[in-house]
Design a protein around this motif. Sequence first.
Motif, PDB file in Angstrom:
ATOM      1  N   VAL A   1     -35.209 -23.679  71.817  1.00  0.00           N
ATOM      2  CA  VAL A   1     -34.750 -22.479  71.104  1.00  0.00           C
ATOM      3  C   VAL A   1     -34.515 -21.351  72.093  1.00  0.00           C
ATOM      4  N   LEU A   2     -35.449 -21.174  73.033  1.00  0.00           N
ATOM      5  CA  LEU A   2     -35.286 -20.144  74.053  1.00  0.00           C
ATOM      6  C   LEU A   2     -34.120 -20.451  74.987  1.00  0.00           C
ATOM      7  N   LEU A   3     -33.915 -21.722  75.315  1.00  0.00           N
ATOM      8  CA  LEU A   3     -32.772 -22.108  76.156  1.00  0.00           C
ATOM      9  C   LEU A   3     -31.457 -21.662  75.525  1.00  0.00           C
ATOM     10  N   LEU A   4     -31.328 -21.890  74.218  1.00  0.00           N
ATOM     11  CA  LEU A   4     -30.107 -21.490  73.516  1.00  0.00           C
ATOM     12  C   LEU A   4     -29.991 -19.971  73.464  1.00  0.00           C
ATOM     13  N   PHE A   5     -31.096 -19.303  73.160  1.00  0.00           N
ATOM     14  CA  PHE A   5     -31.062 -17.854  72.992  1.00  0.00           C
ATOM     15  C   PHE A   5     -30.702 -17.152  74.305  1.00  0.00           C
ATOM     16  N   PHE A   6     -31.320 -17.578  75.404  1.00  0.00           N
ATOM     17  CA  PHE A   6     -31.060 -16.940  76.695  1.00  0.00           C
ATOM     18  C   PHE A   6     -29.812 -17.497  77.371  1.00  0.00           C
ATOM     19  N   GLY A   7     -29.464 -18.734  77.035  1.00  0.00           N
ATOM     20  CA  GLY A   7     -28.341 -19.364  77.729  1.00  0.00           C
ATOM     21  C   GLY A   7     -26.978 -18.937  77.232  1.00  0.00           C
ATOM     22  N   ALA A   8     -26.835 -18.730  75.923  1.00  0.00           N
ATOM     23  CA  ALA A   8     -25.512 -18.422  75.355  1.00  0.00           C
ATOM     24  C   ALA A   8     -24.857 -17.189  75.983  1.00  0.00           C
ATOM     25  N   PRO A   9     -25.577 -16.048  76.152  1.00  0.00           N
ATOM     26  CA  PRO A   9     -24.925 -14.891  76.793  1.00  0.00           C
ATOM     27  C   PRO A   9     -24.483 -15.172  78.224  1.00  0.00           C
TER      28      PRO A   9
ATOM     29  N   LEU B   1     -23.562 -18.125  79.472  1.00  0.00           N
ATOM     30  CA  LEU B   1     -22.441 -19.055  79.475  1.00  0.00           C
ATOM     31  C   LEU B   1     -21.125 -18.355  79.161  1.00  0.00           C
ATOM     32  N   SER B   2     -21.191 -17.201  78.510  1.00  0.00           N
ATOM     33  CA  SER B   2     -19.976 -16.444  78.207  1.00  0.00           C
ATOM     34  C   SER B   2     -19.462 -15.693  79.423  1.00  0.00           C
ATOM     35  N   SER B   3     -20.316 -15.502  80.427  1.00  0.00           N
ATOM     36  CA  SER B   3     -19.942 -14.750  81.621  1.00  0.00           C
ATOM     37  C   SER B   3     -19.649 -15.696  82.775  1.00  0.00           C
ATOM     38  N   ALA B   4     -18.767 -15.246  83.659  1.00  0.00           N
ATOM     39  CA  ALA B   4     -18.506 -15.999  84.879  1.00  0.00           C
ATOM     40  C   ALA B   4     -19.664 -15.815  85.851  1.00  0.00           C
ATOM     41  N   PRO B   5     -19.958 -16.799  86.700  1.00  0.00           N
ATOM     42  CA  PRO B   5     -21.059 -16.642  87.663  1.00  0.00           C
ATOM     43  C   PRO B   5     -20.901 -15.412  88.546  1.00  0.00           C
ATOM     44  N   GLU B   6     -19.637 -15.061  88.859  1.00  0.00           N
ATOM     45  CA  GLU B   6     -19.381 -13.916  89.737  1.00  0.00           C
ATOM     46  C   GLU B   6     -19.638 -12.572  89.054  1.00  0.00           C
ATOM     47  N   LEU B   7     -19.850 -12.585  87.738  1.00  0.00           N
ATOM     48  CA  LEU B   7     -20.154 -11.353  87.011  1.00  0.00           C
ATOM     49  C   LEU B   7     -21.642 -11.189  86.757  1.00  0.00           C
ATOM     50  N   LEU B   8     -22.458 -12.138  87.238  1.00  0.00           N
ATOM     51  CA  LEU B   8     -23.899 -12.088  87.029  1.00  0.00           C
ATOM     52  C   LEU B   8     -24.610 -11.684  88.310  1.00  0.00           C
ATOM     53  N   SER B   9     -25.817 -11.186  88.161  1.00  0.00           N
ATOM     54  CA  SER B   9     -26.629 -10.887  89.338  1.00  0.00           C
ATOM     55  C   SER B   9     -27.040 -12.202  89.996  1.00  0.00           C
ATOM     56  N   LEU B  10     -27.468 -12.117  91.239  1.00  0.00           N
ATOM     57  CA  LEU B  10     -27.851 -13.324  91.984  1.00  0.00           C
ATOM     58  C   LEU B  10     -28.979 -14.070  91.287  1.00  0.00           C
ATOM     59  N   PHE B  11     -29.931 -13.320  90.701  1.00  0.00           N
ATOM     60  CA  PHE B  11     -31.061 -13.969  90.036  1.00  0.00           C
ATOM     61  C   PHE B  11     -30.585 -14.820  88.864  1.00  0.00           C
TER      62      PHE B  11
ATOM     63  N   ARG C   1     -27.567 -15.874  88.223  1.00  0.00           N
ATOM     64  CA  ARG C   1     -26.606 -16.901  88.628  1.00  0.00           C
ATOM     65  C   ARG C   1     -27.291 -18.104  89.274  1.00  0.00           C
ATOM     66  N   ASP C   2     -28.243 -17.845  90.183  1.00  0.00           N
ATOM     67  CA  ASP C   2     -28.843 -18.931  90.962  1.00  0.00           C
ATOM     68  C   ASP C   2     -30.065 -19.560  90.302  1.00  0.00           C
ATOM     69  N   TRP C   3     -30.797 -18.765  89.500  1.00  0.00           N
ATOM     70  CA  TRP C   3     -32.065 -19.275  88.969  1.00  0.00           C
ATOM     71  C   TRP C   3     -32.040 -19.550  87.472  1.00  0.00           C
ATOM     72  N   ILE C   4     -31.056 -19.062  86.767  1.00  0.00           N
ATOM     73  CA  ILE C   4     -30.983 -19.311  85.332  1.00  0.00           C
ATOM     74  C   ILE C   4     -29.737 -20.146  84.999  1.00  0.00           C
ATOM     75  N   LEU C   5     -28.550 -19.606  85.284  1.00  0.00           N
ATOM     76  CA  LEU C   5     -27.311 -20.287  84.915  1.00  0.00           C
ATOM     77  C   LEU C   5     -27.189 -21.660  85.550  1.00  0.00           C
ATOM     78  N   SER C   6     -27.535 -21.761  86.826  1.00  0.00           N
ATOM     79  CA  SER C   6     -27.361 -23.039  87.532  1.00  0.00           C
ATOM     80  C   SER C   6     -28.265 -24.136  86.988  1.00  0.00           C
ATOM     81  N   TRP C   7     -29.315 -23.760  86.233  1.00  0.00           N
ATOM     82  CA  TRP C   7     -30.242 -24.764  85.697  1.00  0.00           C
ATOM     83  C   TRP C   7     -30.007 -25.049  84.212  1.00  0.00           C
ATOM     84  N   LEU C   8     -29.036 -24.406  83.612  1.00  0.00           N
ATOM     85  CA  LEU C   8     -28.788 -24.621  82.187  1.00  0.00           C
ATOM     86  C   LEU C   8     -28.011 -25.916  81.971  1.00  0.00           C
ATOM     87  N   PRO C   9     -28.569 -26.877  81.256  1.00  0.00           N
ATOM     88  CA  PRO C   9     -27.827 -28.127  81.024  1.00  0.00           C
ATOM     89  C   PRO C   9     -26.612 -27.933  80.124  1.00  0.00           C
ATOM     90  N   MET C  10     -26.633 -26.867  79.292  1.00  0.00           N
ATOM     91  CA  MET C  10     -25.523 -26.663  78.351  1.00  0.00           C
ATOM     92  C   MET C  10     -24.238 -26.240  79.047  1.00  0.00           C
TER      93      MET C  10
END
Length: 393
Positions: free
Chosen positions: A306-314, A316-326, A328-337
Amino acid sequence: MSLLKNKLIVTLPIIVIAVIFIFSLAMIPSINPAPHNLPIAIVNEDQGLTAPKVNIGETIVSDIQSEILANSDGNSAIKWIEVGSEVEAKSGLDNQDYYAALVIPKDFSERQASLMTLDPSSPRMQMYINQGMNASASSVAGQMLNHAVDAINKKLCAELLEAIDQKGAMLSTKQAAALASPIVSEIINVNATGTHSANGNSPVLMLQPLWMACLIGNVIFLLVKNKQNYVNRNDRLWANIVQFLWGAIIALAAGFSFTWFAGRWGVHTPHFTDTALFLAIAYLAFFLMIAAVFSWIGLKGMIIFVLLLFFGAPLLSSAPELLSLFYRDWILSWLPMRFMVDGLRELLFFGQGLSMNHPTFVLIWIAFGSLLVLLSSTFKGSRKPEQKKEAPR
């Protein structure tokens, strides 16, 4: 007031504040997205002039690369990548290497020189915007390109007016009109998202129904398996195998039905069968992943997904280059979705059919690894039913 004597009720304000804090963290990536090294291709095909020997395209490329477009954090917003030809740039756009491309054509210097004549012909540039790669990032890339072209326009206009002034020449009506904006830029959208894609966010929107279906399906399986309370190891193994096989059948049903539903609700799906099969692969991968976690830690694992979906959806809508390093590297890169979202983007916006590309390959490996973890839970100790003690005689 006995209710207020309960410790849980007394600590409820702290619990509420903690929950608000945790879930408010999901807001951070969307509050002030700033581009970091957004890759944009730049192509100079200008052949220049022989007399005098000059190549305006080379000067423009040098000026653009020397101008640092900084974001709100003070970091470089754009990463300019020189590409040899327009064909190569288009190929990079299709391969999702660049969010946009700026092309300086062969006759740029020739047309620029004509602005000094009575028959001016404005030089042109092509700006390719890669919409399908990410709606928000491609929009930012387009704004950055417009800013760069406007700066070139102002500089070129000032140089031409100074040259004309030094010659003491009079401007014709045509020249005056051309010098108002010396460069004509042409915006070309490639891999367009179209009008039935939720502004390019349909891959992310399609994640939630599929993810929740996987979660609910596994909750039902877990409740039924717990009710059976398998003690024999062979029975537990067979139950896990049945769960896998039945999950594969459900995946096909989910993939084809979901694709049909999405089409009925207005989502444009250019490849129905390929999209349905890809969604079936994604469903099976997520279904087995959730099943593997449930098989070891039980229903408590539901909070993870449930938390993966809640934190992951926002994210996934953004490009990696629009996210902070934290993020991008520690959250987005580990999301299986994200592999499902990336695969859907290729199917919906890039005209590609189902293939063994990177998203599909990773989803298959997630399914395979999760299956091994699920089957290994067979050897976990089982909860044996308590035996009633006989009363002493």
